[in-house]
Design an enzyme around this catalytic site. Structure first.
Site, PDB file in Angstrom:
ATOM      1  N   SER A   1       0.845  -1.198   0.000  1.00  0.00           N
ATOM      2  CA  SER A   1       0.000   0.000   0.000  1.00  0.00           C
ATOM      3  C   SER A   1       0.870   1.233   0.000  1.00  0.00           C
ATOM      4  O   SER A   1       1.987   1.216   0.530  1.00  0.00           O
ATOM      5  CB  SER A   1      -0.898   0.011   1.243  1.00  0.00           C
TER       6      SER A   1
ATOM      7  N   TYR B   1      -2.533   0.426  10.195  1.00  0.00           N
ATOM      8  CA  TYR B   1      -2.692  -0.138   8.856  1.00  0.00           C
ATOM      9  C   TYR B   1      -1.410   0.065   8.040  1.00  0.00           C
ATOM     10  O   TYR B   1      -0.890  -0.878   7.426  1.00  0.00           O
ATOM     11  CB  TYR B   1      -3.877   0.500   8.141  1.00  0.00           C
TER      12      TYR B   1
END
Length: 299
Positions: A143, A156
């Site tokens: 990500s 995250y």
């Protein structure tokens, strides 16, 4: 039907919804036999049926891949059904909460560690003996948050930072066995995660997220799947240890430049895939996972 993955066998974790659905359907369209893996609550069987109906080859696997035994069973499903394994796509992950760190729910952090880290570890470990036989490859979901951090969801970004380093480590140690390993790093993608109605984002966060993309829009699941396809294919035969960002320029952006993009450029491109489940998939913590995190054994 194209054939960039003709004769290949792939596992796609988190294959029942969002980006995973697009990867599974794109791989099948390109000739791969696909194990569509994910939780029973996700439309894993539906995606499998849709691939079969379009002339592709696929089988569903339902289970919690954060457990060693389940991961091994998933790999054996691929080998048992199709004879081998060429590609592991570690797409499964979770994005259950959005909150500043001092208020971030501990159970949400544990849930992400379970689904973003444990699943990637166990599936990679289980798959490597088969990938060594075929000189196959792993493509994992990183990500832009793993590169830059993720305000309002710092854990995250931390889990994705682990995935980046983990995959680079595999690339370095497994090159001698002919196994490649790479990451795809999506930015904001048009799935359940980035909409306030279906994910943890508030209206303000949703607006800021899109305006922070220099291209002024979300990406589509198919645009991400296209990069997975390249990295999984023999066209990327000299690519290993890489992170390919599919983020509309987020990682190089220094402002909310997306707000300046004209409306015609913000239109998402039309894709080829029939994606029925791009907004499906759970973002909340599931009851069985809460039990697992409290030390109770999975059923």
């Amino acid at each position: 039907m194209a054939n960039r993955l003709s004769g290949k066998v792939a596992i796609v974790t988190g294959g029942g919804a969002g980006i995973g659905e697009a990867i599974a359907k794109k791989f099948a369209q390109e000739g791969a036999a696909v194990v569509v893996a994910g939780f029973a609550e996700d439309p894993v069987q539906q995606v499998t049926n849709e691939i079969l109906a379009s002339g592709g080859r696929a089988v569903a696997f339902q289970g919690d891949l954060s457990h060693e035994a389940t991961a091994l069973a998933c790999v054996q499903t691929a080998v048992g059904q199709f004879g081998k394994l060429d590609v592991l796509v570690n797409n499964a992950g979770a994005f259950p909460a959005a909150e500043e760190l001092d208020k971030y729910p501990v159970e949400a952090f544990e849930y992400m560690v379970k689904n973003n880290i444990y699943t990637t570890f166990h599936m990679s470990r289980a798959a490597l003996p088969e990938l060594q036989k075929t000189r196959g490859n792993i493509v994992a979901a990183g990500s832009e948050a793993g590169q830059m951090g993720e305000p309002m969801n710092t854990p995250y970004g931390g889990t994705k930072g682990f995935v980046h380093a983990f995959i680079k480590g595999i690339a370095g140690e497994q090159a001698k066995n002919g196994v490649r390993a790479n990451c795809v790093g999506p930015g904001p993608i048009d799935t359940a995660w980035t909409h306030k109605e279906t994910g943890p984002m508030t209206s303000k966060m949703e607006k800021q997220t899109v305006e922070g993309v220099p291209m002024g829009r979300r990406g589509t699941p198919e645009e991400v799947a296209n990069v997975y396809l390249f990295l999984a294919s023999d066209e990327a035969s000299f690519v290993t240890g890489a992170i390919y960002f599919v983020d509309g320029g987020v990682t190089i952006s220094k402002s909310s430049s997306g707000a300046e993009v004209s409306s015609d450029l913000k239109k998402e491109p039309d894709g080829e895939l029939n994606l029925e489940h791009s907004k499906d998939g759970h973002t909340e913590i599931r009851s069985q996972d809460a039990g697992h995190m409290m030390g109770r054994s999975p059923q």
